[in-house]
Design an enzyme around this catalytic site. Structure first.
Site, PDB file in Angstrom:
ATOM      1  N   ASP A  31       6.291   1.582  -6.551  1.00 55.96           N
ATOM      2  CA  ASP A  31       6.231   2.781  -7.398  1.00 55.96           C
ATOM      3  C   ASP A  31       5.990   4.083  -6.628  1.00 55.96           C
ATOM      4  OD1 ASP A  31       6.473   0.868  -9.277  1.00 55.96           O
ATOM      5  OD2 ASP A  31       4.784   1.467 -10.479  1.00 55.96           O
ATOM      6  N   CYS A  68      10.757  -3.173 -10.788  1.00 53.65           N
ATOM      7  CA  CYS A  68      10.413  -3.950  -9.608  1.00 53.65           C
ATOM      8  C   CYS A  68      11.163  -5.255  -9.409  1.00 53.65           C
ATOM      9  CB  CYS A  68       8.925  -4.157  -9.694  1.00 53.65           C
ATOM     10  SG  CYS A  68       8.228  -5.566  -9.070  1.00 53.65           S
ATOM     11  N   LYS A 122       3.195  -8.794  -2.685  1.00 52.08           N
ATOM     12  CA  LYS A 122       3.672  -8.974  -4.060  1.00 52.08           C
ATOM     13  C   LYS A 122       5.041  -9.654  -4.101  1.00 52.08           C
ATOM     14  CE  LYS A 122       4.724  -5.960  -8.034  1.00 52.08           C
ATOM     15  NZ  LYS A 122       4.570  -4.591  -8.534  1.00 52.08           N
ATOM     16  N   HIS A 124       6.684 -11.275  -7.438  1.00 57.63           N
ATOM     17  CA  HIS A 124       7.242 -10.822  -8.712  1.00 57.63           C
ATOM     18  C   HIS A 124       8.707 -11.235  -8.903  1.00 57.63           C
ATOM     19  CE1 HIS A 124       7.037  -7.442 -11.973  1.00 57.63           C
ATOM     20  NE2 HIS A 124       7.062  -8.675 -12.469  1.00 57.63           N
ATOM     21  N   HIS A 215       0.950   0.699  -7.079  1.00 58.95           N
ATOM     22  CA  HIS A 215       1.071   0.262  -8.468  1.00 58.95           C
ATOM     23  C   HIS A 215      -0.285   0.353  -9.161  1.00 58.95           C
ATOM     24  CE1 HIS A 215       2.099  -2.228 -11.921  1.00 58.95           C
ATOM     25  NE2 HIS A 215       3.343  -2.325 -11.486  1.00 58.95           N
ATOM     26  N   ASP A 273      10.168   0.404  -4.060  1.00 63.64           N
ATOM     27  CA  ASP A 273      10.960  -0.491  -4.916  1.00 63.64           C
ATOM     28  C   ASP A 273      11.569   0.249  -6.105  1.00 63.64           C
ATOM     29  OD1 ASP A 273       8.608  -0.078  -6.293  1.00 63.64           O
ATOM     30  OD2 ASP A 273       8.386  -2.137  -6.934  1.00 63.64           O
ATOM     31  N   ASN A 274      10.952   1.347  -6.518  1.00 60.39           N
ATOM     32  CA  ASN A 274      11.507   2.144  -7.624  1.00 60.39           C
ATOM     33  C   ASN A 274      10.802   3.492  -7.633  1.00 60.39           C
ATOM     34  OD1 ASN A 274       9.730  -0.302  -9.276  1.00 60.39           O
ATOM     35  ND2 ASN A 274       9.001   1.803  -9.423  1.00 60.39           N
ATOM     36  N   LYS A 291      10.262   6.205 -13.249  1.00 58.50           N
ATOM     37  CA  LYS A 291      10.373   4.757 -13.158  1.00 58.50           C
ATOM     38  C   LYS A 291      10.893   4.171 -14.473  1.00 58.50           C
ATOM     39  CE  LYS A 291       7.229   0.796 -12.971  1.00 58.50           C
ATOM     40  NZ  LYS A 291       5.827   0.390 -12.767  1.00 58.50           N
TER      41      LYS A 291
END
Length: 551
Positions: A31, A68, A122, A124, A215, A273-274, A291
């Site tokens: 993020d 993500c 992470k 996910h 995050h 990641d975003n 996001k």
């Protein structure tokens, strides 16, 4: 999904020719927004990241996915999410879903090329069965969290009220007893331990450091907050402090690379990641959106490459690049055989990054999400379907791309109405803005997406709609199964762990998108007659918004 940055650190052993890397490292941050790094915004203190980027190649036309799981899946597989069935959303903790079992992964290919492969942080990407775990997808070791939103101190992760559990794992077991240790510090320590214990002369190394920061929840040791004490907005202050913890983590890992003999022949890749979530302190300014949206603020990623192997350093690259490109690029750097990976959507962009050659990538399919309905239309494309594509200078969006605000950095203690709604008021005055399903921008000339050219350039719109239709013919069905009550950590000693036996044929069970039954629809209609329905609807929307911030 708050900030996620992947740090790729690729190490290649000296026994390999010097045009290959002895160490490959990828650092992914969660993020991190366009305006959340020092070289874009001097109020954010990231001296290590700024120095590494300045001495390497800054990627200023680089794209990720808006949330993500899709970004991570595209990094690991090198394929668009329309080809993995993950078009719709993240993989939630209770969903029996993960990467397709038949699809090869980046660590598997690097392993075949002789690399030791390790992941810290992470994941996910699903864990409902052991076959989904990182150690079953090509990593020799894994230390980190399996879900998407984990407390940085307690390692608790929730999937709705009362469905919470401990989520820190070492290999395929639960790493109990780590409560109270800050996640960024803990993950950095493990990364340094891997570098210390590995012999770079015996075997090249790939390390994926996927930090939970920045995050939510916004948590950081107090010492990192002090330099930002003049920031009036508390969320922004905490997020900036979390970015500083990331900067220190990268500094410590880079120091370890030098100390243990990796640096001379290493490749370090840093990527978010975003985009950022402004409501939790992040900033994508001056880009549009946030996001979870397909505006530039949600998908244009912060990224750079630092390596002594770069032939042209200390420059900014404006070449079009995408997160799927890391798969073939890193396998190529490792001397692996990329022809064994069928259906890749990524390109080998090392000549572009290292030598400044033109990018082989001319377009990016950001996504096609049918939103639980098929794409069936007599014309070229059903523009009510959420989709986005970039071809050359042009970007087309259809359907609902997400909230299209331009959100200035949060400098006030709270979110007052007048300045917060300024851009919204301007946007709402645009003709038919609330009923639009097609937007067209020249992103090169208008990176902030201020001038919609859909009406003026109908010819370009048609060309890009045709490209969407082309890609859609290659898409696999969306796989978004319902929650499985067997996943509840209360049934597994209080931790999130795989809950489906390997013998159980679970994969593909739902054969596409989960749809609610007619009974649930009838119940919803009955609720509308309730005198408190408006109040219930309000709190439902409020809860949904709060949960979306935890993605």
């Amino acid at each position: 999904m708050n900030w996620l940055i992947y740090l790729f650190i690729c190490l290649f052993s000296p026994i390999i020719p010097l045009n290959y890397a002895e160490y490959s490292g990828f650092s992914m941050i969660s993020d991190q927004g366009f305006n959340d790094i020092g070289y874009h915004n001097p109020t954010i203190k990231t001296p290590t990241l700024d120095k590494l980027a300045a001495e390497g190649v800054r990627l200023e036309n680089y794209y990720v996915q808006p949330i993500c799981t899709p970004s991570r899946s595209q990094l690991i597989t090198g394929r668009y999410q329309i080809h993995t069935g993950l078009q719709h959303s993240i993989i939630r903790p209770s969903q029996p879903s993960c990467l397709p079992s038949h699809m090869d992964t980046l660590p598997e290919r690097l392993h075949e090329a002789g690399y030791a492969t390790h992941m810290v942080g992470k994941w996910h990407l699903g864990f409902y069965r052991k076959a989904c775990l990182p150690t079953r997808k090509g990593f020799d070791s894994f230390f980190g969290s399996l879900t998407g939103s984990v407390d940085h101190y307690s390692y608790e992760s929730c999937d709705g009220p009362g469905v919470c559990g401990y989520d820190l794992h070492d290999g395929e077991g639960v790493a109990w007893g780590q409560e109270g240790k800050y996640s960024t510090t803990l993950f950095t320590q493990r990364a340094r331990k891997i570098l210390e214990s590995h012999d770079p002369k015996s075997r090249p190394l790939f390390l994926l450091l996927s930090l939970q920061a920045v995050h939510t929840p916004l948590q950081t040791p107090k010492s990192y907050i002090y330099p930002y004490r003049d920031m009036a907005n508390i969320a922004r202050r905490k997020l900036a402090a979390m970015v500083s913890t990331v900067d220190e983590a990268v500094r410590n890992v880079t120091y370890a690379l030098r100390k243990y003999g990796y640096y001379r022949n290493s490749v370090i890749i840093y990527s978010t990641d975003n985009g950022a979530q402004p409501f939790t302190g992040g900033s994508n300014w001056p880009l549009r959106g946030r996001k979870g949206t397909y505006w530039e603020g949600g998908i244009r990623g912060v990224a750079f490459v630092h390596s002594p192997l770069l032939k042209r350093r200390r420059r900014v690259s404006k070449d079009l690049l995408h997160i799927t490109d890391w798969f073939p690029t890193l396998v190529g750097l490792a001397g692996g055989n990329i022809s064994q990976s069928q259906g890749l959507d990524g390109f080998d962009v090392w000549p572009t990054i290292s030598e400044g050659k033109d990018s082989p990538r001319q377009e990016i399919l950001h996504n096609i999400d049918p939103l639980h309905k098929p794409v069936v239309q007599p014309s070229v494309w059903d523009t009510s379907v959420q989709a986005a594509i970039r071809v050359g200078d042009w970007k087309l969006l259809t359907g609902y791309p997400g909230h299209g605000d331009w959100v200035p950095p949060q400098v006030l203690p709270s979110l007052p109405g007048r300045w917060w709604n300024l851009e919204r008021d301007i946007l709402s005055h645009n003709k038919n803005s609330t009923h639009k399903t097609v937007w067209l921008f020249n992103i090169t000339a208008d990176p902030c997406e201020r001038q919609d050219l859909a009406d003026q350039r109908a010819d370009v719109v048609q060309q890009l709609l045709t490209r969407l239709a082309y890609y859609n013919r290659t898409a696999v069905p969306v796989y978004f199964p319902p929650d499985d009550p067997r996943a509840d950590p209360n049934q597994h000693g209080g931790a999130w762990v795989p809950w489906v036996d390997e013998e159980e044929d679970e994969e593909g069970k739902y054969n596409g998108v989960y749809k609610k039954s007619r009974n649930s629809k009838n119940k919803k209609q009955k609720k509308k007659k309730c005198p408190l329905c408006k109040l219930q609807s309000f709190f439902l929307k409020l809860n949904t918004g709060m949960m979306s911030n935890r993605i």
